[in-house]
Design an enzyme around this catalytic site. Structure first.
Site, PDB file in Angstrom:
ATOM      1  N   SER A   7       0.738  -1.280  -0.018  1.00 18.37           N
ATOM      2  CA  SER A   7      -0.364  -0.296   0.296  1.00 18.37           C
ATOM      3  C   SER A   7       1.342   0.632  -0.142  1.00 18.37           C
ATOM      4  CB  SER A   7      -1.188  -0.091   0.963  1.00 18.37           C
ATOM      5  OG  SER A   7      -1.480   1.568   1.711  1.00 18.37           O
ATOM      6  N   HIS A  32      -1.026  -1.183  -4.113  1.00 11.48           N
ATOM      7  CA  HIS A  32      -2.488  -0.562  -3.942  1.00 11.48           C
ATOM      8  C   HIS A  32      -2.792   0.544  -3.612  1.00 11.48           C
ATOM      9  CE1 HIS A  32      -5.798  -2.245  -0.652  1.00 11.48           C
ATOM     10  NE2 HIS A  32      -5.780  -1.175  -0.337  1.00 11.48           N
ATOM     11  N   ASP A  34      -4.652   3.659  -2.035  1.00 12.63           N
ATOM     12  CA  ASP A  34      -5.908   3.895  -0.754  1.00 12.63           C
ATOM     13  C   ASP A  34      -6.509   4.928  -0.840  1.00 12.63           C
ATOM     14  OD1 ASP A  34      -5.960   1.435   0.631  1.00 12.63           O
ATOM     15  OD2 ASP A  34      -3.502   2.382   0.965  1.00 12.63           O
ATOM     16  N   MET A  36      -8.834   8.388   0.001  1.00 14.97           N
ATOM     17  CA  MET A  36      -9.758   8.722   1.086  1.00 14.97           C
ATOM     18  C   MET A  36     -10.169   9.999   0.826  1.00 14.97           C
ATOM     19  SD  MET A  36      -7.063   7.318   4.386  1.00 14.97           S
ATOM     20  CE  MET A  36      -6.606   5.453   4.197  1.00 14.97           C
ATOM     21  N   HIS A  65      -8.007   1.313  -3.880  1.00 13.03           N
ATOM     22  CA  HIS A  65      -9.421   1.428  -2.817  1.00 13.03           C
ATOM     23  C   HIS A  65      -9.840   2.288  -2.425  1.00 13.03           C
ATOM     24  CE1 HIS A  65      -9.619  -0.202   2.130  1.00 13.03           C
ATOM     25  NE2 HIS A  65     -10.804   0.662   1.361  1.00 13.03           N
ATOM     26  N   MET A  67     -11.826   4.650   0.118  1.00 13.72           N
ATOM     27  CA  MET A  67     -12.636   4.925   0.439  1.00 13.72           C
ATOM     28  C   MET A  67     -13.133   6.069   1.384  1.00 13.72           C
ATOM     29  SD  MET A  67      -9.774   3.822   3.460  1.00 13.72           S
ATOM     30  CE  MET A  67      -8.677   4.010   1.731  1.00 13.72           C
ATOM     31  N   MET A 136     -11.514  -5.197   5.510  1.00 14.08           N
ATOM     32  CA  MET A 136     -10.639  -4.438   6.237  1.00 14.08           C
ATOM     33  C   MET A 136     -10.400  -5.057   7.346  1.00 14.08           C
ATOM     34  SD  MET A 136     -10.193  -2.130   4.535  1.00 14.08           S
ATOM     35  CE  MET A 136      -9.263  -1.576   5.591  1.00 14.08           C
ATOM     36  N   GLY A 141      -8.727   4.055   7.542  1.00 11.30           N
ATOM     37  CA  GLY A 141      -7.928   5.859   7.029  1.00 11.30           C
ATOM     38  C   GLY A 141      -6.524   5.831   7.916  1.00 11.30           C
ATOM     39  N   PHE A 142      -5.902   4.668   8.750  1.00 15.66           N
ATOM     40  CA  PHE A 142      -4.535   4.626   8.390  1.00 15.66           C
ATOM     41  C   PHE A 142      -3.699   3.570   8.567  1.00 15.66           C
ATOM     42  CE2 PHE A 142      -7.453   7.663  11.218  1.00 15.66           C
ATOM     43  CZ  PHE A 142      -6.975   8.440  10.863  1.00 15.66           C
ATOM     44  N   GLY A 144      -0.630   1.233   9.988  1.00 11.98           N
ATOM     45  CA  GLY A 144       0.260   0.928  10.742  1.00 11.98           C
ATOM     46  C   GLY A 144      -0.658   0.596  12.464  1.00 11.98           C
ATOM     47  N   ASP A 174      -6.551  -6.100   3.963  1.00 11.78           N
ATOM     48  CA  ASP A 174      -6.407  -5.289   5.007  1.00 11.78           C
ATOM     49  C   ASP A 174      -6.144  -4.231   5.438  1.00 11.78           C
ATOM     50  OD1 ASP A 174      -5.087  -2.481   4.386  1.00 11.78           O
ATOM     51  OD2 ASP A 174      -6.780  -1.843   2.875  1.00 11.78           O
ATOM     52  N   GLY A 175      -4.962  -4.358   6.548  1.00 13.47           N
ATOM     53  CA  GLY A 175      -4.742  -4.136   7.734  1.00 13.47           C
ATOM     54  C   GLY A 175      -4.096  -4.463   8.381  1.00 13.47           C
ATOM     55  N   GLY A 176      -2.858  -4.237   9.233  1.00  8.49           N
ATOM     56  CA  GLY A 176      -2.324  -4.764   9.859  1.00  8.49           C
ATOM     57  C   GLY A 176      -1.884  -6.911  10.265  1.00  8.49           C
ATOM     58  N   GLY A 196       1.078  -1.884   4.261  1.00  9.63           N
ATOM     59  CA  GLY A 196       1.522  -1.017   4.064  1.00  9.63           C
ATOM     60  C   GLY A 196       2.983  -0.831   4.633  1.00  9.63           C
ATOM     61  N   SER A 197       2.224  -0.134   6.403  1.00 13.88           N
ATOM     62  CA  SER A 197       4.125  -0.074   6.768  1.00 13.88           C
ATOM     63  C   SER A 197       5.123  -1.358   7.583  1.00 13.88           C
ATOM     64  CB  SER A 197       2.832   0.176   8.681  1.00 13.88           C
ATOM     65  OG  SER A 197       2.545  -0.974   8.640  1.00 13.88           O
TER      66      SER A 197
HETATM   67  C1  DX5 Z   1      -5.883   1.755   5.837  1.00 14.16           C
HETATM   68  C2  DX5 Z   1      -6.061   1.474   4.401  1.00 14.16           C
HETATM   69  C3  DX5 Z   1      -4.347   0.329   4.404  1.00 14.16           C
HETATM   70  C4  DX5 Z   1      -3.302   0.686   5.050  1.00 14.16           C
HETATM   71  C5  DX5 Z   1      -2.933  -0.704   5.486  1.00 14.16           C
HETATM   72  O1  DX5 Z   1      -7.390   1.979   5.825  1.00 14.16           O
HETATM   73  O2  DX5 Z   1      -6.960   1.041   3.585  1.00 14.16           O
HETATM   74  O3  DX5 Z   1      -4.116  -0.076   2.848  1.00 14.16           O
HETATM   75  O4  DX5 Z   1      -2.252   1.602   3.873  1.00 14.16           O
HETATM   76  O5  DX5 Z   1      -1.480  -0.190   5.972  1.00 14.16           O
HETATM   77  P1  DX5 Z   1      -1.118  -1.054   6.975  1.00 14.16           P
HETATM   78  O6  DX5 Z   1      -0.870  -2.726   6.333  1.00 14.16           O
HETATM   79  O7  DX5 Z   1      -0.038  -0.695   7.572  1.00 14.16           O
HETATM   80  O8  DX5 Z   1      -1.698  -1.620   8.164  1.00 14.16           O
HETATM   81 ZN    ZN Z   2      -6.411  -0.033   1.720  1.00 13.82          ZN
END
Ligand code: DX5
Ligand code: ZN
Length: 220
Positions: A7, A32, A34, A36, A65, A67, A136, A141-142, A144, A174-176, A196-197
């Site tokens: 991401s 990916h 994102d 927003m 994606h 959002m 998800m 939204g974020f 990490g 997606d996420g964490g 992402g992170s």
């Molecule tokens: C969050 C995004 C994700 C985000 C994932 O709203 O949709 O794609 O970048 O980041 P990590 O992998 O760090 O949770």
């Molecule tokens: Zn995403």
């Protein structure tokens, strides 16, 4: 085949092209993206003009994606900008089937996404029309954030529904997700992993992507 979708949200935006080329060379298949809007989620990122700018520098599948509220209004813009997959949140549209049809008519693959507190029943009626379901595992939204186990638990159920109905769509998470919980995640039967992170905030993003791909091989 299991696919890695780093991401871009966690990348260094002052050197986007370098960041993108790095992970593409490392073997990531999807990028990916994102989007927003500051309404559906508390954050604002980027829109179609940025997607258009980076399209020529990469052959990766652009996995957008959305959002955003009223995603229908912007589908054509993102398709024209070079999106390959358009993923909309079930929480943002009334007629999911119609939106999936519109996405297909724009020449893109269609995905539907649910937040951690939205049940699978919200999308059961549209599963025959989708190319991808995105589960998800954090509140959007974020980057990490920590993976929410109750959201992860939806994936084996979704996989079973897919098998029972004889359907053929990808399941994306997606996420964490990071190397530390990757096997637990892959055990659910998911086949597209957003990170992402875990990739872009790593000291060496290319190596981080390669580490993911090495674990994927054990599942193929
Ligand atoms: C969050 C995004 C994700 C985000 C994932 O709203 O949709 O794609 O970048 O980041 P990590 O992998 O760090 O949770
Ligand atoms: Zn995403």
């Amino acid at each position: 085949m299991i696919i890695l979708a780093p991401s871009l949200l966690s990348a260094d935006f002052s050197k986007l092209s370098e960041e993108i080329k790095n992970i593409e060379e490392a073997g990531a298949q999807y990028l990916h993206l994102d989007v927003m809007d500051g309404h559906f989620v508390p954050n604002i990122t980027f829109g179609a003009p940025v997607v258009k700018c980076i399209r020529p520098i990469s052959k990766m599948v652009f996995d957008v994606h959305l959002m955003i509220e009223n995603p229908e209004k912007y589908l054509e813009d993102f398709a024209r900008a070079g999106a390959d997959i358009l993923n909309v949140h079930a929480e943002t549209v009334d007629d999911l089937k119609a939106v999936m049809n519109t996405i297909h008519s724009l020449g893109c693959k269609a995905g539907v996404t649910i937040k951690p507190d939205t049940p699978l029943s919200a999308i059961e009626g549209v599963l025959e029309d989708v190319d991808m379901v995105l589960i998800m595992t954090v509140y959007p939204g974020f980057s990490g954030q920590k993976l929410i186990p109750e959201a992860l638990a939806k994936i084996p159920t979704l996989n079973q529904i897919k098998k029972d109905k004889g359907l053929d769509f990808d399941i994306q998470i997606d996420g964490g997700v990071g190397i530390g919980n990757l096997k637990e995640v892959l055990d659910t039967g998911v086949n597209i992993i957003v990170a992402g992170s875990a990739v872009f905030s790593a000291e060496n993003p290319a190596q981080a992507a390669k580490d993911f791909l090495t674990v994927f091989k054990e599942y193929e």
